[in-house]
Design a protein around this motif. Structure first.
Motif, PDB file in Angstrom:
ATOM      1  N   THR A 124      41.301  37.041  41.937  1.00 49.46           N
ATOM      2  CA  THR A 124      41.138  38.055  40.901  1.00 49.46           C
ATOM      3  C   THR A 124      39.893  38.895  41.155  1.00 49.46           C
ATOM      4  O   THR A 124      39.896  40.121  40.978  1.00 49.46           O
ATOM      5  CB  THR A 124      41.061  37.400  39.517  1.00 49.46           C
ATOM      6  N   PRO A 250      46.643  40.394  43.968  1.00 50.37           N
ATOM      7  CA  PRO A 250      47.398  39.997  42.779  1.00 50.37           C
ATOM      8  C   PRO A 250      48.446  38.932  43.085  1.00 50.37           C
ATOM      9  O   PRO A 250      48.710  38.052  42.258  1.00 50.37           O
ATOM     10  CB  PRO A 250      48.053  41.311  42.332  1.00 50.37           C
ATOM     11  N   ALA A 253      46.608  35.612  43.467  1.00 44.80           N
ATOM     12  CA  ALA A 253      46.209  35.102  42.147  1.00 44.80           C
ATOM     13  C   ALA A 253      47.406  34.503  41.409  1.00 44.80           C
ATOM     14  O   ALA A 253      47.293  33.441  40.779  1.00 44.80           O
ATOM     15  CB  ALA A 253      45.591  36.230  41.320  1.00 44.80           C
TER      16      ALA A 253
END
Length: 444
Positions: A124, A250, A253
């Protein structure tokens, strides 16, 4: 990251950086130090990393110590003829307890969750770093584009004022009508209005950049007038899409979020399993008691124990089963979110790739259009002088030239930005890319 080399003879005020002007790299480093969004992401990363030692603590031994001291005043009465006794004195003691889990499946899963939560926090924050680069570049080039727009409007006003003066001279000598003067005056007044709007837009764009770097940007280095543009490497949309779907921050994550959800299911299911601990204690008690019935006495005792402690859950009212079903649903949701993240990353990469390649084509087309527009302007000026063109034709041709200059300027910035977004989608954008773009700024 695409590079550019195009010959664009802009207005001198645009292409020459002012003394003490800041470049993109300096602005980026100011943002690293001052951007609150980035600072928030860094703090969130630091907080997320603490999940790792917290998870490890679940499988390590715990040691507790307790101590006490008390004063005793005890009266004992006997039924019958025995006299009452009074006992007075102090009692002191301490106990140290060590507990080492031998089998606790819940704690083991918490430890594994901590590892993936730390990975998720790092991913993140990696995305926050890339977002900062894109936001800084976007704000930087928005300022440059706004400056260009203002300069083009001012240059256009100068050209219109010259045309207005010529129209007035021609009207005075009787070679033109008052209509030419009115048309030129209307265009000049419109340019004044556009100049005011452009000044306001420039102020807003600078304030937007100020929000990121924490200070007002007085002067920024512009793009060089001659820069080279190359297609992305690899020059394949699908290669970039695959890289984004597999390597984007992303996606990383969300992959970690799936692993956390899987371990959470196991952790809750472990509520049905027994736990086994080693428990050891060591302690000491001291008493000093005086009594009316016996002589004063004092005692000390030391105790040491070690053993196994087994705990078996029998019934929890159905709560564990409900929590398991809830965790399974959350795991399924995380898996679907992962697929959505992969598709979104691939789409972002494709959009940015198209933005780069189409931007390159647009720049070339606008270069050709600029040459044609300037030729048309020269032709209309000559036609006006010999009487085969009217003033409005010249004004329209001037406007076309400056509109093409503005569009060409914006196309260059957008192509650079799409190149940064393309690398961000693939998870490979870093400070080196900022330095590469920064080399495109300044004077030739």
């Amino acid at each position: 990251m695409p590079q550019f080399r195009i010959a664009l003879p802009l207005i001198v005020a645009l292409s020459a950086p002012s003394a003490g002007a800041a470049d993109l790299l300096q602005i980026y480093r100011d943002a690293l130090a001052n951007d609150p969004i980035y600072a928030s992401g860094r703090a969130a990363r630091d907080a997320g990393l603490e999940n790792l030692p917290q998870g490890l603590a679940q499988i390590l031994p715990t040691v507790n110590a307790t101590a006490f001291t008390q004063y005793n005043d005890i009266n004992i009465g006997f039924r019958g003829a025995a006299p009452e006794q009074t006992r007075l004195g102090n009692s002191n003691g301490y106990t140290v307890t060590l507990t080492q889990p031998l089998f606790n499946w819940q704690n083991i899963q918490v430890y594994k969750e901590g590892e993936f939560k730390a990975i998720q926090a790092e991913a993140t924050f990696g995305q926050a770093t890339q977002d900062l680069i894109v936001r800084v570049a976007q704000a930087y080039f928005d300022v440059l584009a706004s400056q260009d727009g203002l300069a083009f409007i001012r240059a256009q006003k100068i050209a219109i004022s010259e045309q207005l003066a010529q129209a007035k001279r021609n009207f005075e000598v009787g070679t033109a009508t008052i209509t030419d003067t009115h048309e030129a005056q209307a265009r000049y007044d419109l340019g004044t209005s556009q100049e005011i709007a452009a000044e306001s837009d420039l102020e807003i764009k600078k304030r937007t950049l100020q929000q990121i770097i924490g200070k007002f940007p007085e002067r920024l280095d512009p793009l060089k007038s001659s820069i080279e543009l190359n297609p992305p490497k690899p020059n394949s949309m699908e290669d970039w899409a695959v890289a984004a779907a597999n390597q984007g921050y992303p996606v990383h994550a969300q992959e970690a979020a799936v692993e956390v959800a899987v371990r959470e299911v196991e952790r809750i299911r472990a509520g049905h399993l027994p736990t086994l601990n080693i428990v050891g204690t060591a302690g000491q008690n001291s008493t000093s008691i005086s009594s009316t019935a016996v002589a004063n006495s004092a005692s000390d005792s030391i105790s040491r124990t070690i053993g196994l402690q087994l705990s078996i859950p029998l019934y929890a009212g159905g709560g564990v089963g409900s929590q398991v079903r809830q965790a399974v649903a959350n795991r399924d949701k995380a898996q679907q979110d992962l697929e959505s993240a992969r598709r979104a990353a691939a789409l972002s990469a494709r959009q940015s790739y198209v933005g780069v390649t189409n931007g390159m084509a647009q720049v070339k087309a606008l270069e050709a259009a600029l040459v044609s527009s300037r030729s048309a302007l020269d032709s209309n000026k000559l036609g006006y002088e010999v009487g085969v063109r009217i003033n409005i034709d010249v004004l329209n041709a001037q406007q076309q030239v400056f509109s093409t200059l503005r569009d060409l300027s914006r196309a260059r910035y957008d192509t650079i930005l799409n190149g940064l977004r393309l690398k961000a989608a693939a998870g490979s954008l870093g400070e080196g890319d900022v330095e590469e773009v920064n080399r495109l700024l300044g004077t030739d």
